[in-house]
Write a protein that holds these residues in place. Structure first.
Motif, PDB file in Angstrom:
ATOM      1  N   TRP A 186       1.172  -1.107  -0.488  1.00 23.51           N
ATOM      2  CA  TRP A 186      -0.342  -0.042   0.097  1.00 23.51           C
ATOM      3  C   TRP A 186       0.735   1.350   0.084  1.00 23.51           C
ATOM      4  O   TRP A 186       0.322   2.159  -0.335  1.00 23.51           O
ATOM      5  CB  TRP A 186      -1.161   0.005   1.132  1.00 23.51           C
ATOM      6  CG  TRP A 186       0.018   0.138   2.679  1.00 23.51           C
ATOM      7  CD1 TRP A 186       0.181  -0.672   3.489  1.00 23.51           C
ATOM      8  CD2 TRP A 186       0.377   1.173   3.023  1.00 23.51           C
ATOM      9  NE1 TRP A 186       1.056  -0.511   4.760  1.00 23.51           N
ATOM     10  CE2 TRP A 186       0.345   1.063   4.689  1.00 23.51           C
ATOM     11  CE3 TRP A 186      -0.084   2.799   2.952  1.00 23.51           C
ATOM     12  CZ2 TRP A 186       1.482   2.029   5.158  1.00 23.51           C
ATOM     13  CZ3 TRP A 186       0.324   3.372   3.147  1.00 23.51           C
ATOM     14  CH2 TRP A 186       0.917   3.186   5.154  1.00 23.51           C
ATOM     15  N   TYR A 228      -1.516   0.671 -10.095  1.00 20.78           N
ATOM     16  CA  TYR A 228      -3.116   0.568  -8.997  1.00 20.78           C
ATOM     17  C   TYR A 228      -4.294  -0.438  -9.217  1.00 20.78           C
ATOM     18  O   TYR A 228      -4.796  -0.159 -10.074  1.00 20.78           O
ATOM     19  CB  TYR A 228      -2.980   1.514  -8.910  1.00 20.78           C
ATOM     20  CG  TYR A 228      -2.518   2.928  -8.203  1.00 20.78           C
ATOM     21  CD1 TYR A 228      -1.502   2.899  -6.970  1.00 20.78           C
ATOM     22  CD2 TYR A 228      -2.268   4.211  -9.156  1.00 20.78           C
ATOM     23  CE1 TYR A 228      -0.945   3.727  -7.020  1.00 20.78           C
ATOM     24  CE2 TYR A 228      -1.370   5.327  -8.909  1.00 20.78           C
ATOM     25  CZ  TYR A 228      -0.784   5.299  -7.627  1.00 20.78           C
ATOM     26  OH  TYR A 228      -0.040   6.043  -7.382  1.00 20.78           O
ATOM     27  N   HIS A 252      -4.987  -2.700  -3.857  1.00 24.44           N
ATOM     28  CA  HIS A 252      -4.235  -1.615  -3.229  1.00 24.44           C
ATOM     29  C   HIS A 252      -5.273  -0.909  -2.983  1.00 24.44           C
ATOM     30  O   HIS A 252      -5.293   0.113  -2.166  1.00 24.44           O
ATOM     31  CB  HIS A 252      -3.396  -0.766  -4.178  1.00 24.44           C
ATOM     32  CG  HIS A 252      -1.948  -1.952  -4.700  1.00 24.44           C
ATOM     33  ND1 HIS A 252      -1.819  -1.739  -6.366  1.00 24.44           N
ATOM     34  CD2 HIS A 252      -1.349  -2.535  -4.054  1.00 24.44           C
ATOM     35  CE1 HIS A 252      -0.582  -2.601  -6.075  1.00 24.44           C
ATOM     36  NE2 HIS A 252      -0.145  -2.567  -4.569  1.00 24.44           N
ATOM     37  N   ALA A 306       5.154  -5.562  -4.744  1.00 26.67           N
ATOM     38  CA  ALA A 306       3.564  -4.609  -4.418  1.00 26.67           C
ATOM     39  C   ALA A 306       2.988  -4.578  -5.893  1.00 26.67           C
ATOM     40  O   ALA A 306       1.742  -4.375  -6.020  1.00 26.67           O
ATOM     41  CB  ALA A 306       3.882  -3.440  -4.329  1.00 26.67           C
TER      42      ALA A 306
END
Length: 424
Positions: free
Chosen positions: A85, A254, A258, A415
């Motif tokens: 995040w 994104y 997220h 991520a």
């Protein structure tokens, strides 16, 4: 390897610069209009101008400085806790923290208000002579007030400088051990940095807002200001991320997971703000002390009670209910709409906190009788646009200086992994 990705892939889109230019124009126009309105409605007196202009200016100043300082604190929380995040939002927080020089410049009008005795009652000689103010003179005096503010900014500048410097060095460092060392530096600084953030923001909140009514005090006020800073900055980061995703950048970065995490954190900040707000109200209202209770009486009478009710609904209840939805948190545009709502009610919260403060005339001070409080209230919503335009312009300049992702961060690859399951 992610560190070998062409930086052009994550370069800031040209639309960001266009938005920055537009924001600058809007900001200048709004500030000029605010100054004209205040001058016309002031009755031709310096005190009248101050009664109309300075408190709305303070509302706007605290709002946007809160985005800069709050972004730095969330950035430090990410360095301590990790998580995808924060990786995908890190450059937004870094760019926001680099707007602190502008925030310092924007504090100059507050200095002018202090030196001309037209904002804080404790600077006005006729009020400073009161017995209760005299007892606080060792703290409430102009040189010490300005020195404290310089200290706050010195701490914030130092934290932002080193965190941004080491983060940029990660992007160009090829040695994995060196990159880990830089990450450890940021972690080691973030620990005491969070403590310094708490102390400086607490005293800044006391200095800039609480001393508008120097007889009043609240031991939880600093925590309330910190929660507000965190909420404002996180809502702004979500809105910026949603905008960037919709303009051809970071569409694949994104992911719903997220935004789901971002929505959960936004919900947490909403709940923290509500908890501190209710705790302060409950303690002061139940104690019913003459030194404390008038602060709430002024904000629960004369129409202000409707503003308070609006804060309960739109600052807590509505965002709380909306952010409980998993589908909403995973939908970028819907989450962005909630972020806009949060930013809007943050202005109203600061308006409700600052605007009803006792005017100089109520203390028996001369001047200010011809100033229009209604126009002052209008300026509480014009000036945030004005200062916000300047701040967004400066923010876009800083954002354009680096790739939109920290390419040297070891957690970036994880991520960016596409996953179909829930990200906890």
């Amino acid at each position: 390897m992610l560190t070998e990705i062409d930086q052009k892939l994550y370069a800031v889109p040209a639309a960001v610069r266009r938005v920055g230019g537009t924001a600058l124009v809007v900001g200048i126009v709004a500030l000029a209009a605010a100054a004209v309105i205040a001058a016309v409605s002031s009755g031709g007196t310096l005190r009248g101008f101050g009664d109309v202009f300075w408190r709305p200016y303070l509302v706007a100043y605290v709002l946007w400085t809160g985005v800069a300082v709050g972004s730095m604190s969330i950035m430090m929380l990410h360095h301590l806790s990790g998580g995808g995040w924060g990786v995908v939002l890190r450059r937004l927080f870094e760019a926001a923290s680099r707007t602190l020089p502008l925030c310092l410049v924007l504090f100059v009008p507050v200095v002018v208000a202090v030196l001309t005795h037209t904002l804080y009652p404790w600077t006005m000689p006729e009020i400073a002579a009161e017995a209760i103010i005299k007892k606080k003179a060792i703290f409430l005096n102009t040189p010490f007030f300005l020195a404290r503010t310089l200290f706050y900014f010195a701490v914030w500048f130092a934290l932002a400088y080193f965190l941004n410097k080491w983060s940029l060095a990660q992007d160009t460092e090829e040695d994995p051990r060196r990159r880990r060392s830089l990450r450890e530096r940021m972690q080691n600084l973030s620990g005491p940095g969070i403590l310094l953030f708490g102390l400086t923001v607490t005293f800044a909140g006391i200095d800039w807002i609480m001393t508008l009514e120097p007889e009043w005090f609240s031991t939880i006020f600093g925590l309330l200001i910190m929660a507000g800073f965190g909420l404002t900055s996180f809502a702004f980061a979500i809105l910026a991320a949603v905008w960037l995703r919709g303009h051809g950048r970071l569409v694949e970065v994104y992911q719903p997971r997220h935004f789901h995490d971002h929505g959960k954190l936004l919900l947490a900040f909403v709940m923290i703000w509500a908890y501190f707000s209710f705790s302060q109200f409950l303690i002061i209202w139940s104690a019913n002390l003459p030194e404390e209770i008038p602060w709430y009486l002024r904000r629960l009478r004369g129409g202000w009670q409707y503003v308070a009710l609006g804060l309960i609904i739109f600052h807590f209840a509505l965002p709380f209910v909306l952010l409980l939805s998993r589908e909403l948190k995973r939908a970028a545009r819907l989450l962005g709409a909630v972020a806009v709502l949060v930013l809007a009610v943050r202005v109203i919260d600061l308006f409700w906190t600052i605007a009803p403060s006792v005017q100089a005339a109520e203390h028996g001070a001369a001047g200010g009788a011809h100033a229009s409080p209604v126009l002052g209230y209008v300026l509480c919503f014009v000036l945030p646009i004005g200062i916000g335009g300047l701040w967004v312009w400066y923010f876009t300049r800083e954002l354009a200086k680096r790739p939109l992702l920290p390419l040297g961060d070891e957690g970036l690859e994880a991520a960016l992994e596409q996953t179909s399951g829930h990200h906890g």
